[in-house]
Design a protein around this motif. Sequence first.
Motif, mmCIF file in Angstrom:
data_model
loop_
_atom_site.group_PDB
_atom_site.id
_atom_site.type_symbol
_atom_site.label_atom_id
_atom_site.label_comp_id
_atom_site.label_asym_id
_atom_site.label_seq_id
_atom_site.Cartn_x
_atom_site.Cartn_y
_atom_site.Cartn_z
ATOM 1 N N PHE A 2 105.068 43.310 55.404
ATOM 2 C CA PHE A 2 105.640 42.034 55.617
ATOM 3 C C PHE A 2 105.819 41.641 54.468
ATOM 4 N N GLU A 5 107.202 38.463 52.765
ATOM 5 C CA GLU A 5 106.463 37.264 52.814
ATOM 6 C C GLU A 5 105.588 37.361 51.303
ATOM 7 N N ARG A 6 105.668 38.872 51.659
ATOM 8 C CA ARG A 6 104.794 39.395 50.241
ATOM 9 C C ARG A 6 105.241 38.553 48.790
ATOM 10 N N MET A 111 96.714 38.449 58.127
ATOM 11 C CA MET A 111 97.457 39.884 57.161
ATOM 12 C C MET A 111 97.536 39.687 55.848
ATOM 13 N N LEU A 112 97.920 38.598 55.503
ATOM 14 C CA LEU A 112 98.348 38.696 53.548
ATOM 15 C C LEU A 112 97.338 37.951 53.104
ATOM 16 N N GLU A 127 97.120 43.145 51.464
ATOM 17 C CA GLU A 127 97.632 43.309 52.531
ATOM 18 C C GLU A 127 97.169 44.172 53.615
ATOM 19 N N ARG A 128 96.838 43.306 55.294
ATOM 20 C CA ARG A 128 95.466 44.805 56.223
ATOM 21 C C ARG A 128 96.495 45.830 55.565
#
Length: 205
Positions: A2, A5-6, A111-112, A127-128
């Motif tokens: 991600f 997104e991160r 997830m994040l 983060e997962r």
Amino acid sequence: MFAPERRLAIEAARAAGELLLSELAGARRIAFKGAPTNLVTEMDARAEALILGRLREAFPDDAILSEEMGAASGRSGRRWIVDPLDGTTNYAHGLPLFGVSIGLEAEGRVMLGVVYDPVHDELFVAERGAGAFVNDRKLAVSRATTLDESLLATGFPYDIRETDDNNLREYAALRCRRSSGRSERGEHALRRPASGPLRSRAQTG
């Protein structure tokens, strides 16, 4: 997994945190969301607008669940979860213990997560499957195996006077046990997610 997104969540959290910190000493316009301990200020809305604007521009198909604006639907199967000012009561009283929280959920799983504490310039990112970090330093759970070795903290719901599900019984039980330390600051205990002291608002009115 991600990375875009991160990166965006970090940038948005930092920008909102810097805005909040720059206005901390200013006069506040305070409103109440039901209970007298459930505050909202104009800065909640300003920080939220900043974050949501960036999320919508970059990921227009994602849903959003935000503290003040509520839910906005999307079609991507993903949802951003935003608390633009985690610690509004502290902030409204000029107490420099607050943060910005942004999470991303996909297919029903978070997830994040990004939390930024602008006062201490601490950025927490998890983060997962990839671990959790504060300012790029990897975090690990405590090695304590008993309550007696642990630093304990708790919090109470805004409707503490109206519900029996209020954590008071558990809090009383914990206070009867001896612990190595307890982080308190009047009605506002300090919570720093995943490291050091915990910042939990024990708001009883």
